[in-house]
Design an enzyme around this catalytic site. Structure first.
Site, PDB file in Angstrom:
ATOM      1  N   LYS B  78      18.788   9.906  -1.836  1.00 47.67           N
ATOM      2  CA  LYS B  78      17.485   9.869  -2.856  1.00 47.67           C
ATOM      3  C   LYS B  78      17.714   9.263  -3.382  1.00 47.67           C
ATOM      4  CE  LYS B  78      13.927  12.954  -4.480  1.00 47.67           C
ATOM      5  NZ  LYS B  78      13.107  14.452  -4.767  1.00 47.67           N
ATOM      6  N   SER B 171       8.650  15.786  -3.555  1.00 49.66           N
ATOM      7  CA  SER B 171       8.613  14.359  -3.257  1.00 49.66           C
ATOM      8  C   SER B 171      10.103  13.817  -2.629  1.00 49.66           C
ATOM      9  CB  SER B 171       9.065  14.233  -4.949  1.00 49.66           C
ATOM     10  OG  SER B 171      10.060  14.505  -5.284  1.00 49.66           O
ATOM     11  N   SER B 195       9.874  20.135  -4.381  1.00 48.85           N
ATOM     12  CA  SER B 195      10.138  18.758  -3.436  1.00 48.85           C
ATOM     13  C   SER B 195      11.200  19.009  -2.965  1.00 48.85           C
ATOM     14  CB  SER B 195      10.799  17.663  -4.793  1.00 48.85           C
ATOM     15  OG  SER B 195       9.239  17.675  -5.390  1.00 48.85           O
TER      16      SER B 195
END
Lengths: 493, 506, 95
Positions: B78, B171, B195
């Site tokens: 990420k 997210s 998320s």
């Protein structure tokens, strides 16, 4: 705590305005840099004088994802300082973020302690003069990060930012509004500085900015509620602190006496003009949005942690003064002078040990300190060691040399060093106590000056002339007491 | 043999150790898959050269018997994690060009254990979002086609503005999409309000948010410090357990990381759940809950009961306040955490007539709309006069929420079963124009877990009547992730592994 | 509590985010919507409840007083948009 006594009006401190008496009320925030190797929340060095951005860690530069980890020594230094200020130690305190934007504040917030500081109320005994001592209350002491430095004079429209100081640990020591004059303000800062230096928690170097003060000044009519205060930021010498208090008080009194009122504001002291001026131009409505720093946990420790630090504390100035007075029979003033620095107190004690303490105190204060001050030398770099000065005192005590010769000897040791005993031997500085030799000198003087003999016999104060002659002819080495006795006998006085 | 990219992480690991495949060929297959899937927009930076170099080194260690637990496993990272010398921007414009000189603790542990980095994954800007539509790099598409869509329709939408394709959630949308699309065997993700779990739920993958403090936050771009926690997304419960073991661990550089030994999480897979007491919180039965979610939950209860667990109705009375309290605490912390993006030391700078306008221009241009909105609300709730009414109250409510959980755990509950999301995935563009609060409601079941610092796992429970993945959430006691892996495995077995979509995008 | 336009501007300035005149009414609307969303919290009785400071209760770990992690000035300014030698450069700050 027993602050009320200090909070009262002290009649002697009132100052006269055009319309009557005024009382100055001062509270102070001292920012003292904590003595530590590394910064408060990072492993970067605190050392002064590195080239720009060299003593900076990723944490200090607020790189994305960096996190603070507290330095245990800084916590200990804060606790030691709290103990030295006879203050309550809070075994649970909280670090908050104080949010504002400034180029020398990389995180966009300063980590500080707002609602729950590590140290609570305490007090400091302050000697304002040889005869006056006041008690100044401490409101709190907390730990916080220093900011970096912006350099403004390198370019007309740019500032340069150096983060070497960013994140260095500071202790903010907040006094109660117990200070009533410029003298008290100076004496208070000086005393706090002495205590911190004794503790080794701050080096107190005001030239480097390692100790600086924000001074809050207001004025009021005696007995009335507190007036509106102005904060004078970042005053960095004890002398300027006194001047700033006076200048600001005079300014406020003039305004009020002219029918005006004081605006609460932040001001700067301009030493060149001896006045304070408003910083309003740059000031905005501050809203720091304090909240507990979620990257840190509450700072908690047990009583054993505090006790261990308390056990390791050195003797503090007040205790030392008291001991110097009781154990050595010194006057308060002398004791205070000697105890003003831990190093000078240690020096004195090394000289006084096993000797006449009052004589030791006189020599250290008058001869040594006088000379050190004149030459701008620190006690730790004194050319005359405590051992050497002690030897000089021993020579006086044994009547080997006179007090006058001792001063010459001190000069020689100051300039050339060496063992005072050996110097006295080698240079023939020994006092002459041989009565035969002195008698011979005196007989010669008496024989050569019959007129003076007659005068002296009529007016005994003339004796001094003969003493002077005898000392001169013996090269100052004759024992003055012996000279006196023989002369009196010879002249039949 | 199935294609190399279809392997689970555990299976690939076993084949690597058995020398049936090499790290290099496994990595090459993934590098190729990543290239072919660019239209999904899951990656914001690809690092194929780095990946192949790492794979080669891994092959060396596999050959000489010094292989780590993740040796040769290709992963996506990420964009929130600092990776040394590699694009690290939290999918924000304000970090333009930022390449850190440091590596986050979590990723450095992955490399220590032999994993291979394929690149950086798209995400909602600063992890603020539930659909991956707030990224400066544009939205990520889910590999799941919308119901009734043909692959041609999907491909043409992908080539265009992606409107109507499904969101992967957020997210960690890039992470979920990449794992579901078999672009990597697993991915790092992060979870502040849901998320990890919500995108896992939307894409038919597994995601676990560990206990707060289980993984180091050092080197992970901060959103809300007291809520952020790193975790993995992968294609099975076992794969998550394997990744967790490498990601977790005490870090002296993170004061909030906890010094507790990291167990072998994989050993918990297959452990009996007989006698475990599973709480079913009545407050999660919210008004207007879709029937498919209701049914999923009922199935989940039955699966665990069939495995010998005891089902107990429980009450978590402050549940409904978690989301509003979260929308005070998280923006407040974010408003302060994001103050460092000021155009001085890194990233974007937009000039201004003075320092204040340089700050204002930089931050207005550098932050997207959602981030600006949250920074504003966070600034407001901390500002003078509102702090007590909002921030302090929200933190008090957080205490109450945590107490709710402590009470049921003290009463003998081992874990709590809830739906992971209130719905299946929605379309790109479907919720962006509307009221932001509608988007925030995605986190209604997950956010309580962050507020209380607990571990939570999202495990696929099957498909909706329209054929979209749905997931169950298990919430555990602090540091009892193992219980979640054991229970998660039971659900995974009972529900049957979801068949992930064929690569229509390639 | 309702956020007016002046408040939006004040908050935007506190947060150092430039806002245009056109954005202000819209932002005010969004902030107000959020504030009414969280208004529900007013119903909760929080008397005597300690606000949470750390979600996992534990003692704060401390670092030893050792210089361990200076990055070096090169690394510190490596990503700076504007720099001079090893200084960061910003528009003139007026003291």
């Amino acid at each position: 705590m027993n602050a009320p006594a200090a909070a009262q009006t002290r009649q002697s401190k009132l100052i006269k305005g055009a319309t009557g008496d005024w009382e100055i009320v001062v509270g102070m925030e001292i920012h003292a840099q904590v003595n530590s190797e590394a910064k408060l929340f990072s492993g970067a060095s605190t050392q002064f004088g590195a080239s720009e951005n060299e003593h900076v860690s990723l944490v200090d530069a607020a790189m994305p994802g960096m996190l603070p980890v507290i330095n245990e020594e800084c916590v200990k230094q804060a606790v030691r300082s709290g103990l030295g200020l006879k203050a309550r130690i809070n075994r649970r305190s909280v670090f908050d973020r104080k949010n504002y934007f400034y180029p020398d504040l990389p995180q966009g917030y300063q980590i500080s302690q707002y609602k729950s500081p590590i140290v609570g109320e305490g007090e400091v005994l302050v000697d304002v003069s040889p005869t006056e001592q006041v008690r100044i209350g401490i409101e709190r002491l907390h730990l916080e990060q220093d900011a970096g430095k912006s350099v403004h004079d390198q370019s007309p429209n740019m500032s340069l930012v150096d983060l070497n100081r960013a994140g260095v640990a500071l202790m903010e020591i907040v006094s109660k509004p117990d200070i009533r004059s410029a003298d008290e303000a100076r004496a208070y800062v000086s005393k706090v500085r002495t205590i911190l230096r004794y503790l080794g928690t701050c080096d107190g170097d005001m030239e480097k900015g390692n100790l600086r003060a924000d001074v809050n000044v207001s004025v009021r009519r005696p007995g009335e509620p507190l007036g509106t205060r102005c904060e004078i930021k970042n005053v960095n010498s004890i002398r300027f602190i006194g001047q700033a208090v006076d200048a600001e008080a005079r300014r406020q009194i003039a305004i009020i006496e002219d029918g005006g009122k004081i605006d609460q504001e932040t001001r700067l002291f301009d030493p060149a003009r001896g006045e304070t001026r408003s910083m309003r131009s740059k000031e905005e409505a501050h809203d720091y949005r304090y909240f507990p720093d979620p990257d840190l946990l509450p700072l908690e420790f047990d009583q054993a942690f505090v006790d261990a630090l308390a056990a390791g504390l050195p003797e503090l100035p007040d205790a030392k003064v008291a001991r110097f007075m009781s154990a050595y029979g010194l006057q308060a003033y002398d004791a205070n002078v000697l105890a003003s620095e831990r190093e000078s107190a240690d020096y004195f004690e090394a000289v006084a040990r096993g000797r006449d303490a009052k004589a030791a105190a006189n020599w250290v204060i008058n001869e040594l300190f006088g000379r050190l001050n004149k030459e701008g030398i620190d006690i730790t770099a004194s050319p005359v060691s405590a051992e050497q000065l002690g030897a000089i005192l021993d020579l006086i005590d044994a009547s080997t040399i006179s007090g006058k010769i001792a001063k010459d000897l001190f000069e020689i040791v100051w300039k050339d060093g060496g063992d005072p005993h050996a110097i006295v031997e080698a240079r023939g500085m020994k006092q002459v106590t041989d009565t035969g030799a002195i008698e011979a000198v005196i007989d010669a003087i008496v024989a050569a000056n019959p007129d003076k003999v007659a005068q002296a016999q009529a007016k005994p104060t003339m004796l001094g002339w003969f003493v002077g002659q005898a000392m001169k002819q013996s090269g100052g080495k004759a024992n003055p007491q012996t000279v006196n006795e023989i002369l009196k006998r010879k002249l039949g006085l | 043999m199935t294609s190399l990219t279809d392997l689970t992480l555990a299976h690939a690991r076993d084949l690597l150790l058995a020398k049936d495949i090499s790290a290099t060929e496994l990595t090459e297959a993934h590098v190729e898959a990543v290239e072919k899937a660019r239209a999904l927009n899951a990656f914001v930076a690809e690092t194929p050269d780095k990946a192949l170099a790492m794979a080669k080194a891994a092959d060396g260690r596999l050959a000489n018997g010094t292989a780590g637990p993740l040796e040769g496993i290709p992963l996506g990272i990420k964009d929130l994690y600092a990776t040394e010398g590699v694009h690290t921007q939290a999918a924000s414009h304000i970090l333009d060009g930022f390449k850190p000189r440091y590596e986050s603790t979590v990723t450095s542990q992955l490399w220590r254990d032999g994993a291979v980095m394929l690149g950086k994954l798209n995400m909602d800007e600063f992890a603020m979002g539930s659909s991956n539509e707030t990224s400066f790099y544009g939205p990520v598409a889910s590999p799941w086609l919308p119901p009734e869509w043909t692959r041609e329709k999907g491909r043409s939408a992908l080539a265009g503005d992606k409107q109507g394709l499904l969101v992967p959630g957020g997210s960690s949308g890039g992470s979920a999409s990449a794992v579901a699309a078999r672009l990597c065997l697993g991915a790092t993700a992060s979870d502040t309000g849901g998320s990890i779990r919500q995108p896992a739920a939307f894409t038919g993958t597994v995601g676990i948010k560990p206990t707060y403090g289980r993984c180091s936050r050092w080197g992970m771009v901060a959103f809300a410090s007291s809520l952020d926690q790193a975790g993995p997304i992968a294609r099975s419960v076992r794969d998550c357990a394997i990744l967790m073991r490498s990601m977790a661990g005490y870090d002296p550089k993170d004061t909030t990381s906890v010094d507790v030994a990291v167990p072998d999480y994989e050993a918990a897979i297959g452990a009996s759940v007989r006698g475990k007491r599973i709480g079913i919180p009545k407050e999660y039965r919210i008004d207007g809950m879709p029937a498919e979610i209701e049914e999923l939950w009922t199935k989940g209860i039955a699966w665990l009961r069939d495995a010998g667990a005891e089902i107990v109705e429980i009450s978590l009375p402050h549940t409904r306040y978690a989301l509003p309290a979260y929308y005070i605490v998280a923006p407040a912390e974010a408003s302060s955490n994001l103050a460092r993006y000021d155009g001085v030391r890194y990233g974007l700078r937009v000039p201004g007539k003075d320092i204040a306008s340089m700050y204002e221009n930089t931050r207005a241009a550098g932050f997207g709309k959602e981030v600006r909105r949250r920074v504003m609300i966070g600034t407001y709730v901390l500002s003078a006069g509102y702090y007590d009414a909002y921030y302090v109250r929200a933190q008090q409510i957080r205490t109450l929420i945590k107490r709710d959980f402590e009470t049921v755990f003290a009463d003998g509950i081992d874990a709590i079963l809830t739906p992971a999301t209130p719905s299946a995935a929605f379309g790109i563009g479907e919720k962006t124009s509307a009221d932001p609060i509608e988007m925030y409601l995605n986190d209604v079941f997950t956010v309580t877990v962050n507020m209380a610092g607990l571990p939570g796992i999202a495990v696929p429970g099957g498909l909706s009547p329209k054929g979209l993945p749905l997931a169950l959430q298990l919430i555990g006691k602090p540091f009892e992730e193992e219980t979640l892996f054991s229970l998660g495995e039971v659900i995974e077995q009972a529900a049957g592994r979801i068949k992930l979509p064929e690569p229509w995008w390639a | 509590m309702s956020v007016d336009h002046a408040t939006v501007r004040r908050i935007a300035h506190l947060a150092r985010i430039a806002v245009t005149d056109d954005e202000v009414p819209h932002l005010a609307g969004e902030l107000n919507a959020l504030l009414s969303f969280v208004a529900e919290l007013d119903q909760v009785d929080v008397a005597g409840i300690e606000p949470m400071t750390s979600v996992i209760p534990m003692k704060m770990h401390m670092r030893a007083d050792v210089v361990t992690d200076q990055a070096g000035a090169d690394a510190i300014v490596a990503n700076a948009p504007v720099r001079e030698e090893h200084f960061f450069v910003v528009p003139k700050v007026v003291e």
